[in-house]
Design a protein around this motif. Sequence first.
Motif, PDB file in Angstrom:
ATOM      1  N   HIS A 371     -47.532  -8.184  12.360  1.00  0.00           N
ATOM      2  CA  HIS A 371     -48.379  -9.565  11.855  1.00  0.00           C
ATOM      3  C   HIS A 371     -49.846  -7.799  11.940  1.00  0.00           C
ATOM      4  N   PRO A 372     -50.532  -8.399  11.187  1.00  0.00           N
ATOM      5  CA  PRO A 372     -51.758  -7.143  11.184  1.00  0.00           C
ATOM      6  C   PRO A 372     -52.273  -7.221  13.107  1.00  0.00           C
ATOM      7  N   LYS A 373     -52.538  -8.408  13.725  1.00  0.00           N
ATOM      8  CA  LYS A 373     -53.040  -8.766  14.647  1.00  0.00           C
ATOM      9  C   LYS A 373     -52.634  -8.477  16.009  1.00  0.00           C
ATOM     10  N   ILE A 374     -51.227  -7.913  15.540  1.00  0.00           N
ATOM     11  CA  ILE A 374     -50.380  -7.078  16.588  1.00  0.00           C
ATOM     12  C   ILE A 374     -50.547  -5.856  16.253  1.00  0.00           C
ATOM     13  N   ALA A 375     -51.041  -5.719  15.511  1.00  0.00           N
ATOM     14  CA  ALA A 375     -50.700  -3.997  15.711  1.00  0.00           C
ATOM     15  C   ALA A 375     -52.810  -3.693  15.465  1.00  0.00           C
ATOM     16  N   HIS A 376     -52.932  -4.361  15.392  1.00  0.00           N
ATOM     17  CA  HIS A 376     -54.661  -4.371  16.418  1.00  0.00           C
ATOM     18  C   HIS A 376     -54.563  -4.421  17.744  1.00  0.00           C
ATOM     19  N   THR A 377     -53.526  -4.887  18.399  1.00  0.00           N
ATOM     20  CA  THR A 377     -54.038  -5.059  20.285  1.00  0.00           C
ATOM     21  C   THR A 377     -52.902  -3.787  19.658  1.00  0.00           C
ATOM     22  N   TYR A 378     -51.530  -2.993  19.663  1.00  0.00           N
ATOM     23  CA  TYR A 378     -51.170  -1.921  19.706  1.00  0.00           C
ATOM     24  C   TYR A 378     -52.499  -0.320  19.974  1.00  0.00           C
ATOM     25  N   ASN A 379     -53.407  -1.227  19.075  1.00  0.00           N
ATOM     26  CA  ASN A 379     -54.601   0.425  18.846  1.00  0.00           C
ATOM     27  C   ASN A 379     -55.154  -0.135  19.772  1.00  0.00           C
ATOM     28  N   ASN A 380     -55.443  -1.291  20.459  1.00  0.00           N
ATOM     29  CA  ASN A 380     -56.456  -1.426  22.127  1.00  0.00           C
ATOM     30  C   ASN A 380     -55.437  -0.660  23.188  1.00  0.00           C
ATOM     31  N   ILE A 381     -54.395  -1.101  22.759  1.00  0.00           N
ATOM     32  CA  ILE A 381     -53.783  -0.210  23.801  1.00  0.00           C
ATOM     33  C   ILE A 381     -53.491   1.088  23.424  1.00  0.00           C
ATOM     34  N   ALA A 382     -53.375   2.236  22.577  1.00  0.00           N
ATOM     35  CA  ALA A 382     -53.917   3.261  22.286  1.00  0.00           C
ATOM     36  C   ALA A 382     -54.589   3.366  22.827  1.00  0.00           C
ATOM     37  N   VAL A 383     -55.626   3.254  22.995  1.00  0.00           N
ATOM     38  CA  VAL A 383     -57.690   3.669  23.455  1.00  0.00           C
ATOM     39  C   VAL A 383     -57.481   3.324  25.001  1.00  0.00           C
ATOM     40  N   ILE A 384     -56.594   2.991  25.416  1.00  0.00           N
ATOM     41  CA  ILE A 384     -56.034   2.606  27.445  1.00  0.00           C
ATOM     42  C   ILE A 384     -55.377   4.079  27.313  1.00  0.00           C
ATOM     43  N   PHE A 385     -54.477   4.383  26.621  1.00  0.00           N
ATOM     44  CA  PHE A 385     -53.448   5.639  27.025  1.00  0.00           C
ATOM     45  C   PHE A 385     -54.728   6.451  26.702  1.00  0.00           C
ATOM     46  N   LYS A 386     -54.930   6.820  25.685  1.00  0.00           N
ATOM     47  CA  LYS A 386     -55.747   8.348  25.570  1.00  0.00           C
ATOM     48  C   LYS A 386     -57.068   8.301  26.675  1.00  0.00           C
ATOM     49  N   ARG A 387     -57.711   7.082  26.927  1.00  0.00           N
ATOM     50  CA  ARG A 387     -58.878   7.273  28.388  1.00  0.00           C
ATOM     51  C   ARG A 387     -57.795   7.576  29.339  1.00  0.00           C
ATOM     52  N   GLN A 388     -56.388   7.666  29.193  1.00  0.00           N
ATOM     53  CA  GLN A 388     -55.687   8.137  30.588  1.00  0.00           C
ATOM     54  C   GLN A 388     -55.175   9.847  30.232  1.00  0.00           C
ATOM     55  N   LYS A 390     -53.247  10.054  28.298  1.00  0.00           N
ATOM     56  CA  LYS A 390     -51.920  10.074  27.282  1.00  0.00           C
ATOM     57  C   LYS A 390     -51.641   9.885  26.406  1.00  0.00           C
ATOM     58  N   TYR A 391     -51.880  10.902  25.214  1.00  0.00           N
ATOM     59  CA  TYR A 391     -52.029  10.821  24.190  1.00  0.00           C
ATOM     60  C   TYR A 391     -50.666  11.042  23.423  1.00  0.00           C
ATOM     61  N   ASP A 392     -49.989  11.265  24.004  1.00  0.00           N
ATOM     62  CA  ASP A 392     -48.472  11.334  23.253  1.00  0.00           C
ATOM     63  C   ASP A 392     -48.040   9.778  23.146  1.00  0.00           C
ATOM     64  N   ASP A 393     -48.431   9.007  24.174  1.00  0.00           N
ATOM     65  CA  ASP A 393     -48.062   7.266  24.276  1.00  0.00           C
ATOM     66  C   ASP A 393     -48.921   7.132  23.319  1.00  0.00           C
ATOM     67  N   ALA A 394     -50.641   6.797  23.397  1.00  0.00           N
ATOM     68  CA  ALA A 394     -51.397   6.645  22.758  1.00  0.00           C
ATOM     69  C   ALA A 394     -51.331   6.354  21.116  1.00  0.00           C
ATOM     70  N   ILE A 395     -50.777   7.750  21.028  1.00  0.00           N
ATOM     71  CA  ILE A 395     -50.213   8.411  19.264  1.00  0.00           C
ATOM     72  C   ILE A 395     -49.512   7.498  19.029  1.00  0.00           C
ATOM     73  N   ALA A 396     -47.797   7.095  19.525  1.00  0.00           N
ATOM     74  CA  ALA A 396     -47.160   6.714  19.901  1.00  0.00           C
ATOM     75  C   ALA A 396     -47.309   4.935  19.636  1.00  0.00           C
ATOM     76  N   MET A 397     -48.454   4.624  19.679  1.00  0.00           N
ATOM     77  CA  MET A 397     -48.452   3.073  19.848  1.00  0.00           C
ATOM     78  C   MET A 397     -50.171   3.043  18.466  1.00  0.00           C
ATOM     79  N   ASN A 398     -50.485   4.216  18.100  1.00  0.00           N
ATOM     80  CA  ASN A 398     -50.740   4.269  16.714  1.00  0.00           C
ATOM     81  C   ASN A 398     -49.849   3.990  15.907  1.00  0.00           C
TER      82      ASN A 398
END
Length: 545
Positions: A371-388, A390-398
């Motif tokens: 569902h698109p709402k789940i995709a949206h939350t994966y993008n939120n988690i990607a931002v956490i990895f970006k701030r930390q 962890k760019y590869d992990d962030a891209i994997a979430m995107n």
Amino acid sequence: MELITQENNDNQKALSFYTQVLNQIEAKNDPTLDTDQFQFEISLRICDIYIRQYHANLARVFLDKALKVSRKLHDPDKMSQCSARRDKIIGLKVNHEETLCDHTHSGKKKLETDEKENMNTYNLYLSIGLAYSEQDKHNDAILWYQKSLKFHSSVLGLNHPSIDDTTYMKIGKAYFYLGKYDNATAAYEEALKIQLSTIGYDHPRVSETYSSMATLHKIQCSYNDSIIMLKKSLKIQLSKAKYNPSRIATTYNEMASVYNAQGKYDDATSMYEKSLKIKSSAFGENHPSIADTYNNMGFSYFKQSKYNDALYMYQEALKIQLSALDDNHHDVASTYRNIGNVYLEQGKYDDALSMYKKTIKILLSIYGENHPKIAHTYNNIAVIFKRQGKYDDAIAMNEKSLKIQLPECRDSDISIANTYFNMGNLYNKQGKYGDAISANEKSLEIQLQVFGDSHPSVAKVYNNMGIVYRDQGMYSDAFCMHEKALKIQLSVYGNNHPSIADTYLKIANAYYTQGTYNDAFLLYQKAADILVDVHGENHPNLIIL
């Protein structure tokens, strides 16, 4: 002559066979058997035979059986097949026996029957349109809505009292979902014209039309026009002796949302407080709609970087939701995500991740994995990895998000554009400038298709591309992108909006990196002046400056 006789014999044999089978199906009435498809097909075949024999009344009987099944199944294709038969039946020249029968009735009765048939056809076309709308097939829905209006005007006349403003509203809503805002506006205006001439200027439906037009203006960043429409809507609502408190509170919320977009946070807060007062009086302190307003107020504080105030509002909302709703309700999931966003901005990444995981757990239980709402939350988690970092992990979430969005959403869906936008940021952080530009161009293509070339979301992509060019030392290209962004923002917001300050900061950073320090200082000062004026002297970005 022999061929005609043979065809009649074949038709009678077919009728006999089909009628026998249909009777057997209807007699079984076994809920464990899927007989709908058979019943639909056979009813249509019998209808076709009677059409060929010019027996209009008998054809209608079996068409109604087929139509009943198509509505039960909410199947627009089946409804469309029924519509084609109904058109044929209306065009039939009735046979001699039916003509004699008609002559035994009064002319008035015949006119009433004809009009009833015409209205049935009109309503059938609407039903097909609604069925397509429910499946998000908005282009198909519009075709059938327009067909219903064309039929209405050609058969019943433009001034017939049954002309329905709500059909134009349905067309407007479908165009809205397709991002065709000019078409949506034209449809809403047509609906409004009908309403004002038939039900008067102070009818609740007129109020709803003004609200719909306000939403259109808001999404196109015509904020002042949006406020004008909402005030017109509110005036009608407040004029009623038995006014609807829930609807009035909603209008205050909508006005607050527009003020938020304009950066007029005090006005927004005032509207939210009015909404809250009405809802508390009407529904009590622990109603889910109170939680909605707390969430809205939390977002307003969040936009102002008042994270503690935002967190308090979100927690108040959650408290109500957990007592009034199921623990796995989608509103609870949304509030967990809002709280996660606050923790993210406060640098509390573990707490943010915990909230996002709660969000995903609820959404998975409601919608499943795609569902698109789940995709949206994966993008939120990607931002956490970006701030930390962890760019590869962030891209994997995107990419995980994109895997859901691409099959589930339209190619022009703005959520896909946002994911590409985020990936562009990440690639730039990794120094993968080609990939960063490519991702931003994909985002820009969708944004331009949905919003046109003068929308703040388009400006954000230009700013993103400007940063990529700056980091490559391509300063001319960077300034070009930032200036495109600034031109859009100034036309939408005026001179004194936080987004203007943000773009001044980006241009200043480019000058600073280039070594043009005086130009950088002037723009840093411009940005600071705006932030002080909008947020006061204690805004976090002023500390950075």
